[in-house]
Design a protein around this motif. Structure first.
Motif, PDB file in Angstrom:
ATOM      1  N   SER A  28       0.853  -1.188   0.000  1.00  0.00           N
ATOM      2  CA  SER A  28       0.000   0.000   0.000  1.00  0.00           C
ATOM      3  C   SER A  28       0.886   1.233   0.000  1.00  0.00           C
ATOM      4  N   GLU A  29       0.356   2.359  -0.457  1.00  0.00           N
ATOM      5  CA  GLU A  29       1.131   3.590  -0.490  1.00  0.00           C
ATOM      6  C   GLU A  29       1.591   3.968   0.915  1.00  0.00           C
ATOM      7  N   GLU A  30       0.755   3.689   1.913  1.00  0.00           N
ATOM      8  CA  GLU A  30       1.110   4.004   3.305  1.00  0.00           C
ATOM      9  C   GLU A  30       2.338   3.219   3.755  1.00  0.00           C
TER      10      GLU A  30
ATOM     11  N   LEU B 168      10.333   3.773   3.151  1.00  0.00           N
ATOM     12  CA  LEU B 168      11.270   4.776   2.641  1.00  0.00           C
ATOM     13  C   LEU B 168      11.577   5.844   3.689  1.00  0.00           C
ATOM     14  N   GLU B 169      10.586   6.237   4.464  1.00  0.00           N
ATOM     15  CA  GLU B 169      10.819   7.196   5.553  1.00  0.00           C
ATOM     16  C   GLU B 169      11.758   6.591   6.592  1.00  0.00           C
ATOM     17  N   ALA B 170      11.585   5.297   6.873  1.00  0.00           N
ATOM     18  CA  ALA B 170      12.428   4.638   7.875  1.00  0.00           C
ATOM     19  C   ALA B 170      13.886   4.625   7.441  1.00  0.00           C
ATOM     20  N   TYR B 171      14.135   4.459   6.162  1.00  0.00           N
ATOM     21  CA  TYR B 171      15.499   4.438   5.663  1.00  0.00           C
ATOM     22  C   TYR B 171      16.084   5.832   5.445  1.00  0.00           C
ATOM     23  N   PHE B 172      15.287   6.760   4.924  1.00  0.00           N
ATOM     24  CA  PHE B 172      15.839   8.029   4.463  1.00  0.00           C
ATOM     25  C   PHE B 172      15.323   9.269   5.197  1.00  0.00           C
ATOM     26  N   GLY B 173      14.276   9.124   5.984  1.00  0.00           N
ATOM     27  CA  GLY B 173      13.716  10.264   6.687  1.00  0.00           C
ATOM     28  C   GLY B 173      14.598  10.745   7.823  1.00  0.00           C
ATOM     29  N   ASP B 174      14.375  11.989   8.239  1.00  0.00           N
ATOM     30  CA  ASP B 174      15.179  12.577   9.306  1.00  0.00           C
ATOM     31  C   ASP B 174      14.975  11.866  10.638  1.00  0.00           C
TER      32      ASP B 174
ATOM     33  N   PRO C 116       3.832  -8.770   0.814  1.00  0.00           N
ATOM     34  CA  PRO C 116       2.960  -7.950  -0.033  1.00  0.00           C
ATOM     35  C   PRO C 116       1.534  -8.477  -0.106  1.00  0.00           C
ATOM     36  N   ASP C 117       1.342  -9.788   0.058  1.00  0.00           N
ATOM     37  CA  ASP C 117      -0.016 -10.354   0.007  1.00  0.00           C
ATOM     38  C   ASP C 117      -0.874  -9.858   1.170  1.00  0.00           C
ATOM     39  N   GLN C 118      -0.243  -9.709   2.338  1.00  0.00           N
ATOM     40  CA  GLN C 118      -0.960  -9.225   3.518  1.00  0.00           C
ATOM     41  C   GLN C 118      -0.717  -7.739   3.781  1.00  0.00           C
ATOM     42  N   ASP C 119       0.124  -7.108   2.950  1.00  0.00           N
ATOM     43  CA  ASP C 119       0.501  -5.705   3.122  1.00  0.00           C
ATOM     44  C   ASP C 119       1.047  -5.459   4.535  1.00  0.00           C
ATOM     45  N   GLU C 120       2.065  -6.263   4.887  1.00  0.00           N
ATOM     46  CA  GLU C 120       2.683  -6.145   6.206  1.00  0.00           C
ATOM     47  C   GLU C 120       4.185  -5.903   6.063  1.00  0.00           C
TER      48      GLU C 120
END
Length: 475
Positions: free
Chosen positions: A62-64, A70-76, A385-389
């Motif tokens: 999901s987009e969320e 990505l935030e976890a890897y690259f966010g402040d 990805p099947d369970q979006d987890e």
């Protein structure tokens, strides 16, 4: 005088980069004395790799959840990755074999196109760029030239045919331009991923150190220079050990041989626990002004354990060598705890002149893929990805202890440590803050006094734990 610090811990008891301000101190305290005037290498960065497998999986969420990763890897507020890698053409962690120049005999590369990367890989990189406040460097590596440029006409093994030396150099230049047109700057290249080969299991192309140096000096370097590309060139790009010394001898033989080389890239697969300090020291001394970057590492030949933090702290994981390494090398491949391997290796590398450390896939699925060769591996983030987890493994937090707190441009500094069961490294950041990373892989908690000049603080670290101690700029 009390030393002002922030302490963050990840441990087998459940801490995940948790800030700790109260310590349970015992009677015996060891001592860690920081020596900021004793300086070593300048840090280039820490991070992981953009692969088609990881990008494809993110697009399946999901987009969320995609944004969460990505935030976890690259966010402040996340790991703040600053040094990354990607593959030029396909690799084992692609969905299939592909090249940007598929047309046989196309010496001028009129058919060159990066369309294969437009659906997954490039969107992942661009979204990471949009999130990253400080930005990050990208190191790109080819696993192989197109089969039609090779003497065996195969994706696996073989060598570049001499008549295609200039075409292959042009390939690198066109790649830079194509990615630039997508708004992505390539910071550097390794000339070839694993030039010694991988038993022809997946995409590969072989070079001897002499052959690679000839290609770099007479084709790749001059071509990139002529086309105005300010990009780093790193040689070798395979395991540490005796082979590394041989490559350093050839690459750095004299000013002519080393002219276009900006440094050497290494991998960790030669051992699950030995970081080969001697070969790293030897390589640094050969060319102390050049980069020495760990460009790839992962728990290989493993299927990830799902939502089982304790497994990542236990000695149940094996690697390729556990099953079939030669008898005289079995000792290099024991069972190991994944967290221990990462923490030990990064600290060991930093303390032996490595200036950058890059993990392999950022994201894999519960099988340890997708991977067209079915070469399953671990990753810091596992998704279903099947369970979006999404599952952030303890490896993710272990890496964050370095990438989040030791920033590009930091300088590693000296220290004295009275407890040899604790692994320690320290660096002073450009903003004046100091990051101290301490790893306790033992089964008992430890107490120590951390000193900087005349200021001290008493700290405890849990058993099976890694801590980053941040000291703000005191000036």
């Amino acid at each position: 005088m009390d030393l002002e610090v922030e302490v963050y811990e990840t441990s087998a008891n459940g801490n995940k980069l948790r800030e700790i301000s109260e310590f349970s101190l015992g009677q015996e305290l060891s001592a860690v004395q920081l020596l900021p005037d004793e300086t070593y290498q300048r840090i280039t960065g820490f991070g992981g790799s953009f692969t088609e497998a990881s990008a494809h999986l993110l697009n399946s969420l999901s987009e969320e959840n995609r944004k969460k990763v990505l935030e976890a890897y690259f966010g402040d507020d996340g790991a703040r990755y600053s040094l990354t890698r990607t593959h030029m053409n396909s690799c084992d962690f692609s969905l299939s074999n592909y090249s940007y120049a598929p047309v046989k005999g196309d010496k001028d590369l009129k058919s060159f196109s990066i369309d294969e990367d437009l659906d997954d890989l490039i969107p992942m990189i661009k979204d990471a760029m949009a999130i990253s406040k400080d930005g990050f460097k990208i190191l790109s590596s080819p696993w192989t030239a197109p089969p039609w440029m090779k003497d065996n006409n195969d994706w696996r093994g073989g060598k570049l045919l001499p008549e295609y030396n200039d075409t292959w150099a042009l390939f690198f230049s066109k790649y830079i331009d194509a990615y630039k047109s997508e708004g992505i700057d390539i910071w550097g290249f390794t000339v070839e991923n694993e030039p010694l080969g991988n038993n022809n299991n997946w995409e590969s192309m072989h070079f001897t150190p002499e052959e690679m140096t000839d290609f770099v000096n007479n084709h790749l370097g001059p071509k990139l220079e002529a086309d105005g590309h300010d990009v780093k060139i790193l040689g070798y790009d395979q395991n540490r050990g005796e082979e590394l010394k041989e490559w350093a001898d050839v690459m750095y033989r004299d000013e002519v041989s080393s002219k276009y080389y900006d440094g050497i890239a290494v991998h960790w697969y030669g051992s699950t626990y030995d970081y080969f300090a001697e070969s790293l020291q030897y390589t640094h001394k050969k060319a102390p002004e050049k980069y020495l970057i760990q460009s790839e590492a992962c728990g290989d030949s493993e299927i990830p354990k799902w939502q089982d933090d304790q497994w990542y702290w236990s000695k149940e994981s094996t690697d390729w060598g556990w099953d079939w390494a030669p008898e005289d090398q079995k000792y290099l491949h024991p069972k190991y705890a994944p967290v221990n391997r990462y923490a030990r290796d990064i600290i060991g590398c930093l303390n032996n002149w490595v200036d950058g450390w890059i993990d392999w896939n950022m994201v894999l699925d519960r099988q340890g893929g997708p991977n067209w060769f079915k070469n399953w591996c671990l990753a810091p983030v596992i998704v279903d990805p099947d369970q979006d987890e999404v599952y952030f493994t303890p490896i993710f937090y272990t890496l964050s202890h370095f990438s989040k707190f030791i920033r590009p441009g930091a300088t590693r500094i000296g220290f004295e440590n009275s407890d040899k069961s604790l692994m320690v490294t320290a660096a002073k950041n450009p903003d004046g803050s100091i990051a101290v990373v301490i790893f306790n892989e033992g089964d008992t908690s430890k107490n120590f006094t951390l000193s900087l000049g005349d200021k001290t603080i008493n700290i405890s670290i849990n058993k099976k734990a890694i801590q980053t101690i941040r000291i703000p700029n005191l000036s």
